[in-house]
Design an enzyme around this catalytic site. Structure first.
Site, PDB file in Angstrom:
ATOM      1  N   GLY A   1       0.816  -1.214   0.000  1.00 56.62           N
ATOM      2  CA  GLY A   1       0.000   0.000   0.000  1.00 56.62           C
ATOM      3  C   GLY A   1       0.847   1.260   0.000  1.00 56.62           C
ATOM      4  O   GLY A   1       0.968   1.950   1.006  1.00 56.62           O
ATOM      5  N   TYR A   2       1.460   1.530  -1.124  1.00 54.64           N
ATOM      6  CA  TYR A   2       2.251   2.752  -1.275  1.00 54.64           C
ATOM      7  C   TYR A   2       1.458   3.814  -2.029  1.00 54.64           C
ATOM      8  O   TYR A   2       1.154   4.872  -1.529  1.00 54.64           O
ATOM      9  CB  TYR A   2       3.534   2.444  -2.067  1.00 54.64           C
ATOM     10  CG  TYR A   2       4.696   1.952  -1.251  1.00 54.64           C
ATOM     11  CD1 TYR A   2       4.511   1.233  -0.076  1.00 54.64           C
ATOM     12  CD2 TYR A   2       6.006   2.184  -1.667  1.00 54.64           C
ATOM     13  CE1 TYR A   2       5.593   0.774   0.661  1.00 54.64           C
ATOM     14  CE2 TYR A   2       7.095   1.735  -0.942  1.00 54.64           C
ATOM     15  CZ  TYR A   2       6.891   1.026   0.217  1.00 54.64           C
ATOM     16  OH  TYR A   2       7.956   0.573   0.926  1.00 54.64           O
ATOM     17  N   SER A   3       1.113   3.489  -3.297  1.00 53.97           N
ATOM     18  CA  SER A   3       0.547   4.505  -4.203  1.00 53.97           C
ATOM     19  C   SER A   3      -0.830   4.970  -3.757  1.00 53.97           C
ATOM     20  O   SER A   3      -1.619   4.209  -3.193  1.00 53.97           O
ATOM     21  CB  SER A   3       0.440   3.936  -5.618  1.00 53.97           C
ATOM     22  OG  SER A   3       1.679   3.438  -6.026  1.00 53.97           O
TER      23      SER A   3
ATOM     24  N   ASN B   1       9.844   4.088 -15.802  1.00 54.62           N
ATOM     25  CA  ASN B   1      11.139   4.151 -16.493  1.00 54.62           C
ATOM     26  C   ASN B   1      11.661   5.581 -16.600  1.00 54.62           C
ATOM     27  O   ASN B   1      12.871   5.801 -16.620  1.00 54.62           O
ATOM     28  CB  ASN B   1      11.023   3.479 -17.864  1.00 54.62           C
ATOM     29  CG  ASN B   1      10.983   1.960 -17.726  1.00 54.62           C
ATOM     30  OD1 ASN B   1      10.781   1.437 -16.625  1.00 54.62           O
ATOM     31  ND2 ASN B   1      11.181   1.250 -18.821  1.00 54.62           N
ATOM     32  N   GLU B   2      10.738   6.544 -16.618  1.00 53.50           N
ATOM     33  CA  GLU B   2      11.189   7.946 -16.630  1.00 53.50           C
ATOM     34  C   GLU B   2      11.861   8.272 -15.295  1.00 53.50           C
ATOM     35  O   GLU B   2      12.901   8.939 -15.265  1.00 53.50           O
ATOM     36  CB  GLU B   2      10.002   8.895 -16.865  1.00 53.50           C
ATOM     37  CG  GLU B   2       9.426   8.827 -18.282  1.00 53.50           C
ATOM     38  CD  GLU B   2       8.627   7.568 -18.553  1.00 53.50           C
ATOM     39  OE1 GLU B   2       8.033   7.022 -17.599  1.00 53.50           O
ATOM     40  OE2 GLU B   2       8.605   7.105 -19.709  1.00 53.50           O
TER      41      GLU B   2
ATOM     42  N   GLU C   1      12.852  -4.003  -4.837  1.00 52.30           N
ATOM     43  CA  GLU C   1      11.860  -4.188  -5.899  1.00 52.30           C
ATOM     44  C   GLU C   1      12.532  -4.134  -7.271  1.00 52.30           C
ATOM     45  O   GLU C   1      12.166  -4.847  -8.179  1.00 52.30           O
ATOM     46  CB  GLU C   1      10.791  -3.100  -5.761  1.00 52.30           C
ATOM     47  CG  GLU C   1       9.573  -3.296  -6.649  1.00 52.30           C
ATOM     48  CD  GLU C   1       8.490  -2.251  -6.389  1.00 52.30           C
ATOM     49  OE1 GLU C   1       8.604  -1.479  -5.428  1.00 52.30           O
ATOM     50  OE2 GLU C   1       7.541  -2.216  -7.182  1.00 52.30           O
TER      51      GLU C   1
HETATM   52  C1  LIG Z   1      -0.408  -2.852 -12.935  1.00 53.74           C
HETATM   53  C2  LIG Z   1       0.103  -1.987 -11.806  1.00 53.74           C
HETATM   54  C3  LIG Z   1       0.322  -2.542 -10.559  1.00 53.74           C
HETATM   55  C4  LIG Z   1       0.734  -1.748  -9.486  1.00 53.74           C
HETATM   56  N1  LIG Z   1       0.861  -2.320  -8.244  1.00 53.74           N
HETATM   57  C5  LIG Z   1       1.102  -1.515  -7.171  1.00 53.74           C
HETATM   58  C6  LIG Z   1       1.077  -2.036  -5.851  1.00 53.74           C
HETATM   59  O1  LIG Z   1       0.850  -3.234  -5.633  1.00 53.74           O
HETATM   60  N2  LIG Z   1       1.251  -1.187  -4.809  1.00 53.74           N
HETATM   61  C7  LIG Z   1       1.501   0.137  -5.001  1.00 53.74           C
HETATM   62  O2  LIG Z   1       1.682   0.851  -4.024  1.00 53.74           O
HETATM   63  N3  LIG Z   1       1.552   0.671  -6.246  1.00 53.74           N
HETATM   64  C8  LIG Z   1       1.347  -0.126  -7.338  1.00 53.74           C
HETATM   65  N4  LIG Z   1       1.349   0.416  -8.602  1.00 53.74           N
HETATM   66  C9  LIG Z   1       1.500   1.866  -8.763  1.00 53.74           C
HETATM   67  C10 LIG Z   1       2.766   2.315  -9.427  1.00 53.74           C
HETATM   68  O3  LIG Z   1       3.831   2.254  -8.560  1.00 53.74           O
HETATM   69  C11 LIG Z   1       2.516   3.732  -9.982  1.00 53.74           C
HETATM   70  O4  LIG Z   1       1.627   3.601 -11.051  1.00 53.74           O
HETATM   71  C12 LIG Z   1       3.766   4.409 -10.414  1.00 53.74           C
HETATM   72  O5  LIG Z   1       4.515   4.790  -9.321  1.00 53.74           O
HETATM   73  C13 LIG Z   1       3.470   5.661 -11.263  1.00 53.74           C
HETATM   74  O6  LIG Z   1       2.610   6.529 -10.612  1.00 53.74           O
HETATM   75  P1  LIG Z   1       1.298   7.089 -11.313  1.00 53.74           P
HETATM   76  O7  LIG Z   1       0.566   5.959 -11.871  1.00 53.74           O
HETATM   77  O8  LIG Z   1       0.599   7.951 -10.357  1.00 53.74           O
HETATM   78  O9  LIG Z   1       1.836   7.959 -12.520  1.00 53.74           O
HETATM   79  P2  LIG Z   1       2.410   9.446 -12.443  1.00 53.74           P
HETATM   80  O10 LIG Z   1       3.395   9.537 -11.368  1.00 53.74           O
HETATM   81  O11 LIG Z   1       1.295  10.386 -12.445  1.00 53.74           O
HETATM   82  O12 LIG Z   1       3.198   9.518 -13.810  1.00 53.74           O
HETATM   83  C14 LIG Z   1       2.586   9.793 -15.064  1.00 53.74           C
HETATM   84  C15 LIG Z   1       3.688   9.911 -16.095  1.00 53.74           C
HETATM   85  O13 LIG Z   1       4.544  10.984 -15.768  1.00 53.74           O
HETATM   86  C16 LIG Z   1       5.884  10.560 -15.663  1.00 53.74           C
HETATM   87  N5  LIG Z   1       6.558  11.348 -14.648  1.00 53.74           N
HETATM   88  C17 LIG Z   1       6.119  11.636 -13.405  1.00 53.74           C
HETATM   89  N6  LIG Z   1       7.011  12.397 -12.775  1.00 53.74           N
HETATM   90  C18 LIG Z   1       8.037  12.606 -13.620  1.00 53.74           C
HETATM   91  C19 LIG Z   1       9.287  13.307 -13.549  1.00 53.74           C
HETATM   92  N7  LIG Z   1       9.620  13.966 -12.457  1.00 53.74           N
HETATM   93  N8  LIG Z   1      10.090  13.285 -14.620  1.00 53.74           N
HETATM   94  C20 LIG Z   1       9.747  12.631 -15.741  1.00 53.74           C
HETATM   95  N9  LIG Z   1       8.596  11.943 -15.866  1.00 53.74           N
HETATM   96  C21 LIG Z   1       7.749  11.940 -14.814  1.00 53.74           C
HETATM   97  C22 LIG Z   1       5.782   9.107 -15.311  1.00 53.74           C
HETATM   98  O14 LIG Z   1       6.933   8.390 -15.657  1.00 53.74           O
HETATM   99  C23 LIG Z   1       4.597   8.685 -16.141  1.00 53.74           C
HETATM  100  O15 LIG Z   1       4.994   8.460 -17.448  1.00 53.74           O
HETATM  101  C24 LIG Z   1       0.977  -0.369  -9.692  1.00 53.74           C
HETATM  102  C25 LIG Z   1       0.790   0.179 -10.960  1.00 53.74           C
HETATM  103  C26 LIG Z   1       0.347  -0.602 -12.005  1.00 53.74           C
HETATM  104  C27 LIG Z   1       0.134   0.034 -13.352  1.00 53.74           C
END
Ligand SMILES: Cc1cc2nc3c(=O)[nH]c(=O)nc-3n(C[C@H](O)[C@H](O)[C@H](O)COP(=O)(O)OP(=O)(O)OC[C@H]3O[C@@H](n4cnc5c(N)ncnc54)[C@H](O)[C@@H]3O)c2cc1C
Lengths: 375, 398
Positions: free
Chosen positions: B127-129, B384-385, B244
């Site tokens: 439970g991070y995101s 990856n970003e 991770e």
């Molecule tokens: C299938 C799946 C399973 C997951 N499972 C878990 C889980 O079990 N527990 C959990 O806690 N989380 C989980 N996650 C969450 C995951 O860690 C987040 O989706 C991830 O950290 C990206 O956050 P976001 O989706 O809010 O995208 P955002 O942070 O909003 O990013 C949107 C876009 O902007 C880019 N971006 C953001 N900031 C920057 C920057 N400073 N410079 C350049 N580019 C940037 C990102 O790379 C991305 O392309 C999961 C996600 C998916 C898709």
């Protein structure tokens, strides 16, 4: 030189755009795919009443359009609305019938929206090779008997007739010896097994097990089907490319909007130059793709080799760019981009799947090279 | 330089292979190969099989159930596991929480939670995101307020992988608003069967249910479930993230996927020839194969550095970027190989006991959904970003 559409086409695009915005819901596409026919027949009738189907055919065939730019205008609007309706099937079947000749009644019914004809040409082992026809038609007295199978045939369940290609002479892979037949869906020996598609809509596996047809089922001249098929596919390629342009514009706008509004680290993610450059690169590719489609639309009514080359150039470009746009849009949306609930992802899936219709990027790149050598 | 494994390492590799040959049901391997999830029961049964062999948690200290393997042996084990298409133990407990507990947890917490992982009592999720806190994790808002011997938790987590199966979640929660955002975060272990926890499914673009939203309304969590110190959770969370990422080179899974891709493409016809003989397609496959060979050695170089006493730092970001891009490319090639048969959407054909007629080549129904699902690889685990930002900062010092 003039890169504007004519007034007539602009009006058509406006009317169509308004109708689509009011009548169709991009998200309904996936829902409709669950059951046959995979689209809303009432909306299809409305499209016919608006004259949209007629715009795909020339005056000689009872329509009032039919040019490359007519097809482009219509399909771009359909792509922007992620419309699920048997437009491509109608274009392919109608164009093939028109090329073969002698089927004015059926084309009239297509334009009126009272009949759907599925274009049942593709076979399982063919890849994207148009000459790969293993289905056979044999004479039995005055009748024809068809045996074989067709794969991933769009709109076959909802159709009244299938336009089936079958070999009346020669071997699989020969250019000559392919004939076209109109087969009623209820014909005995015909099995249509439908299923939903990844990007919405439905297709079917079609099996012909000794389907017996009267002599009148033959379309055009025996053994001469390949030219009609090529004509239909040429229009179909342009249509798919234009549809992709419409879908790409929506995906582009949605992604741009997300870059501007999604806040992380105290600012909109679009403030990151790394993402700005990604979006700028996409924009360049999308404009290049539009030029490719314009080239193809302009070439559609022109001479053979140049036409086919421009169509392959466009489909290659669209295959590559469509996938790129879809993948980048998902990535730039982060987790939200992975969800079913977001309309953008359905446009993205449509873009990916367009590369699997009528030949993918590699197929058309190789075809372009071969056509250039032959030119 | 010597790229070969020692005779002992080779012997170990054979031991691992023999184990999978004897213990891994082919039906499970097929499911993994096709990217189709296991049921909860299947997953637990397989983890029990690994536990019986003593291989469930190789990386744990021996006294807690680890194997004491070297970094190279662990690498070999991971590689062979992927090549065998063996299901992996659910990482959240074994690979993420456990290292945190071992380093920062109390003796009591270790003695309570670690054995429960091993015997299958708990299924953990992460439970991070949160909706507003993805890449910018420190923006998280889920709040925990101390009330007597409990914390009272309110807020929302999202993207929680397999949360629908979990009974426990380790969560980052805000316990303090003063000072830097990172300094008011705590690491809390929450029982998901507590009143006030609600799990809602998120359906992904492939139509699957793998992730969830989790809502917390006045959920009471005993203070004994706080890991380490209150307000220091960010340190623990970051420690966990390096674990991770190191596993994300995915050399084994890409190797297995590439082998399957080639067998698929050999059976597809293009212009009367196998697709694998098509020059354009063959070039794509060759490029992927070359990238994979390169990546395999890059990954081994990182392993060797760790074995020599170094810590995997920003190098793991390189492995994550390359590894996920390559795995995605292989899945895109499988989609390409199917031609028109990439279009049918037949999730039911992937279910056990499906006896309908398949459409297209065997297993075709799995290919496009898997391709779509694997788009996640470049988004989660630090996008990856974000990995490139880390490389820019830590390695390039830009
Ligand atoms: C299938 C799946 C399973 C997951 N499972 C878990 C889980 O079990 N527990 C959990 O806690 N989380 C989980 N996650 C969450 C995951 O860690 C987040 O989706 C991830 O950290 C990206 O956050 P976001 O989706 O809010 O995208 P955002 O942070 O909003 O990013 C949107 C876009 O902007 C880019 N971006 C953001 N900031 C920057 C920057 N400073 N410079 C350049 N580019 C940037 C990102 O790379 C991305 O392309 C999961 C996600 C998916 C898709």
């Amino acid at each position: 030189m003039d890169f504007n559409h004519t007034d007539d086409r602009r009006m058509l695009a406006d009317t169509l755009g308004r109708f689509i915005a009011g009548q169709t819901d991009p998200m309904a596409r996936a829902e409709a795919a669950k059951t046959a026919p995979g689209y809303d027949p009432a909306v299809w009738t409305r499209f016919a009443e608006l004259g949209v189907i007629g715009a795909l055919f020339g005056p000689d065939d009872g329509g009032f359009g039919g040019g490359g730019f007519d097809i482009m205008v219509v399909f771009e609007a359909l792509g922007a609305g992620l419309v699920q309706a048997p437009f491509l099937s109608t274009l392919l079947a109608g164009r093939a019938l028109a090329a073969a000749g002698g089927r004015a009644d059926e084309i009239e019914a297509l334009i009126a929206g009272t009949m759907v004809i599925a274009f049942a040409h593709q076979e399982g082992g063919a890849g994207y090779d148009l000459d790969h026809v293993a289905t056979r038609a044999e004479r039995n007295g005055n009748d024809w008997v068809l045996t074989g199978s067709k794969s991933v045939i769009a709109d076959a369940e909802g159709a009244t007739l299938l336009l089936v290609s079958a070999r009346t002479s020669g071997e699989v892979g020969d250019r000559d010896g392919v004939s076209l037949f109109l087969v009623p869906v209820q014909a005995s020996g015909l099995d249509v097994r439908g299923y939903p598609c990844v990007d919405g809509g439905r297709a079917a596996e079609v099996r012909l097990d000794g389907v017996t047809l009267p002599a009148t089922a033959l379309v055009g001249t025996e053994g001469d089907g390949t030219g009609s098929i090529a004509d239909a596919v040429a229009a179909g390629l342009l249509a798919l490319c234009a549809e992709a342009l419409g879908a790409m514009a929506v995906v582009r706008d949605a992604t741009l909007d997300y870059l501007r509004t999604r806040m992380q680290f105290g600012e909109a993610i679009g403030r990151n130059q790394a993402l700005q450059h990604r979006m700028a690169a996409l924009l360049i590719e999308i404009e290049q793709a539009r030029s490719a489609v314009i080239n193809a639309a302009a070439a559609l009514d022109g001479p053979g080799n140049a036409r086919e080359r421009m169509l392959s150039a466009a489909k290659y470009t669209i295959g590559r760019t469509g996938t790129l746009v879809a993948e980048e849009a998902i990535q730039l949306h982060g987790g939200i981009g992975m969800t079913w609930e977001l309309p953008m992802t359905h446009f993205a899936k449509r873009l990916m799947m367009i590369d699997h219709q009528l030949g993918d990027e590699d197929h058309h790149l190789a075809r372009y090279a071969a056509l250039s050598r032959a030119a | 330089m010597d790229l070969s494994f020692t005779p002992d390492e080779e012997a170990f590799r054979h031991e691992v292979r023999a184990f999978y040959a004897g213990s891994l049901p082919p039906s499970l391997a097929d499911r993994i190969r096709l990217g189709h999830g296991l049921t909860k029961d299947e997953q637990e049964a397989w983890q029990a099989t690994l536990a019986r062999r003593g291989w469930l948690v190789p990386h744990w200290p021996v006294e807690w159930g680890g194997t004491g393997w070297s970094a190279v042996e662990r690498y070999i084990f991971d590689l062979e596991s992927s090549l065998a298409n063996a299901p992996r133990p659910i990482a959240f407990g074994f690979n993420m929480l456990a290292p945190v507990l071992l380093k920062y947890g109390s003796e009591e917490q270790k003695r309570h939670w670690l054995p429960r992982m091993l015997d299958g009592s708990d299924w953990w999720c992460q439970g991070y995101s949160e909706p507003g806190a993805g890449s910018d994790l420190a923006a998280l808002k889920t709040r925990a307020v101390r009330d007597g011997d409990d914390y009272v938790v309110n807020g929302q987590k999202t993207w929680t992988t397999l949360g629908q199966h979990a009974n426990m979640i380790f969560a980052l929660v805000r316990t303090n608003d003063t000072g830097r955002r990172q300094e008011g975060i705590s690491f809390l272990l929450i029982d998901m069967t507590s009143p006030g926890v609600e799990v809602r499914p998120i359906i992904t673009l492939d139509g699957d249910h793998e992730v969830n939203e989790i809502f917390f309304t006045d959920v009471r969590v005993p203070v004994g479930n706080l890991v380490g110190e209150q307000d220091r959770g960010w340190t623990y969370a970051k420690y966990l993230l390096t674990y991770e990422r190191t596993s994300m080179a995915a050399v084994g899974s890409s190797t297995a996927a590439l082998a399957w891709l080639k067998s698929l493409a050999a059976k597809q016809q293009r212009g009367g020839k196998p697709l694998l003989d098509d020059p354009l397609f063959a070039a794509r496959v060759a490029r992927a194969e070359i990238e994979l060979a390169n990546l395999s050695t890059t990954a081994l170089r990182v392993v060797a550095a760790v074995a020599g006493g170094g810590a995997p730092g920003a190098e793991s970001s390189m492995l994550k970027v390359k590894g996920t891009e390559l795995r995605q490319e292989i899945s895109a090639l499988a989609r390409r190989a199917l031609g028109p048969f990439a279009q049918p959407f037949l999730p039911e054909a992937l279910e056990d006991g499906f006896n309908g007629e398949p459409v297209g080549p065997p297993d075709a129904a799995a290919v496009t959904p898997q391709y779509l699902n694997l788009r996640k690889l470049s988004i989660f685990g630090g996008s990856n970003e974000i990995q490139k930002n880390i490389i820019s900062k830590m390695i390039l010092q830009l």
